[in-house]
Scaffold this motif. Structure first.
Motif, PDB file in Angstrom:
ATOM      1  N   THR A  11       0.826  -1.205   0.000  1.00  0.00           N
ATOM      2  CA  THR A  11       0.000   0.000   0.000  1.00  0.00           C
ATOM      3  C   THR A  11       0.858   1.252   0.000  1.00  0.00           C
ATOM      4  N   ILE A  37      -7.851   7.264   0.279  1.00  0.00           N
ATOM      5  CA  ILE A  37      -7.744   5.819   0.483  1.00  0.00           C
ATOM      6  C   ILE A  37      -7.878   5.477   1.966  1.00  0.00           C
ATOM      7  N   SER A  41     -10.812   3.172   3.619  1.00  0.00           N
ATOM      8  CA  SER A  41     -10.497   1.956   4.377  1.00  0.00           C
ATOM      9  C   SER A  41     -11.000   2.047   5.813  1.00  0.00           C
ATOM     10  N   ILE A  44     -14.605   1.168   5.685  1.00  0.00           N
ATOM     11  CA  ILE A  44     -14.809  -0.274   5.510  1.00  0.00           C
ATOM     12  C   ILE A  44     -14.512  -1.023   6.809  1.00  0.00           C
ATOM     13  N   VAL A  45     -13.535  -0.560   7.575  1.00  0.00           N
ATOM     14  CA  VAL A  45     -13.253  -1.181   8.879  1.00  0.00           C
ATOM     15  C   VAL A  45     -14.460  -1.039   9.798  1.00  0.00           C
ATOM     16  N   SER A  48     -17.226  -3.306   8.524  1.00  0.00           N
ATOM     17  CA  SER A  48     -16.945  -4.733   8.758  1.00  0.00           C
ATOM     18  C   SER A  48     -17.174  -5.135  10.207  1.00  0.00           C
ATOM     19  N   ILE A  59     -12.024  -8.864   6.608  1.00  0.00           N
ATOM     20  CA  ILE A  59     -12.129  -7.617   5.851  1.00  0.00           C
ATOM     21  C   ILE A  59     -11.612  -6.455   6.689  1.00  0.00           C
ATOM     22  N   ILE A  62      -7.684  -6.557   6.860  1.00  0.00           N
ATOM     23  CA  ILE A  62      -7.070  -6.141   5.594  1.00  0.00           C
ATOM     24  C   ILE A  62      -7.190  -4.632   5.409  1.00  0.00           C
ATOM     25  N   ASN A  63      -8.343  -4.079   5.682  1.00  0.00           N
ATOM     26  CA  ASN A  63      -8.522  -2.642   5.516  1.00  0.00           C
ATOM     27  C   ASN A  63      -7.807  -1.848   6.596  1.00  0.00           C
ATOM     28  N   ILE A  66      -4.437  -1.486   5.197  1.00  0.00           N
ATOM     29  CA  ILE A  66      -4.449  -0.450   4.169  1.00  0.00           C
ATOM     30  C   ILE A  66      -4.489   0.933   4.810  1.00  0.00           C
ATOM     31  N   LEU A  67      -5.242   1.087   5.892  1.00  0.00           N
ATOM     32  CA  LEU A  67      -5.292   2.354   6.619  1.00  0.00           C
ATOM     33  C   LEU A  67      -3.919   2.716   7.167  1.00  0.00           C
ATOM     34  N   SER A  70      -1.735   3.863   4.290  1.00  0.00           N
ATOM     35  CA  SER A  70      -2.029   5.209   3.807  1.00  0.00           C
ATOM     36  C   SER A  70      -1.522   6.274   4.776  1.00  0.00           C
TER      37      SER A  70
END
Length: 93
Positions: A11, A37, A41, A44-45, A48, A59, A62-63, A66-67, A70
Motif C-alpha cells: 500500500t 484511500i 479503508s 470499511i473497517v 466490517s 475484511i 485487511i482494511n 491499508i489504513l 495510507s
C-alpha cells in the motif's frame, strides 16, 4: 501477520508511486490520494465490525492494514517535503 506487513508495504509503495505521478500534474493530489484511500479503508473497517463473523474480521484486518499504509505514506510524503524545503533553503542562502 506477515501478510499484514506485506499489505502495508504494498500500500505504501503504490500510494507513493501514485502520489508522485499525480503530483506532477496537480501538486495537492499527493496529499489527497492517500487521505482518500485512508478514509475509505476506515469506513470499511467500521462497516466490517457490523458485519460480524470471520469474514467481517478478515475484511477489517485487511482494511486496517491499508489504513496504516495510507497513514505511513502521508507521513513519508510530509517528511520528504520538509527535508526538500530545508535543503532548498540552505541552497539559496
Amino acid at each position: 501477520m506477515a501478510i499484514m506487513y506485506m499489505i502495508v508495504i504494498f500500500t505504501v509503495t503504490c500510494l507513493l508511486l501514485l502520489s508522485s505521478r499525480m503530483s506532477k500534474k496537480v501538486s495537492s493530489l499527493k496529499y489527497f490520494i492517500p487521505l482518500i484511500i485512508g478514509v475509505i479503508s476506515l469506513g470499511i473497517v467500521i462497516i466490517s465490525s457490523f458485519y460480524g463473523g470471520l469474514t467481517g474480521f478478515g475484511i477489517g484486518v485487511i482494511n486496517f492494514a491499508i489504513l496504516i499504509g495510507s497513514i505511513l505514506s502521508i507521513v513519508i510524503i510530509l517528511v520528504s517535503e520538509i527535508i526538500k524545503s530545508k535543503i532548498l533553503k540552505k541552497t539559496y542562502q
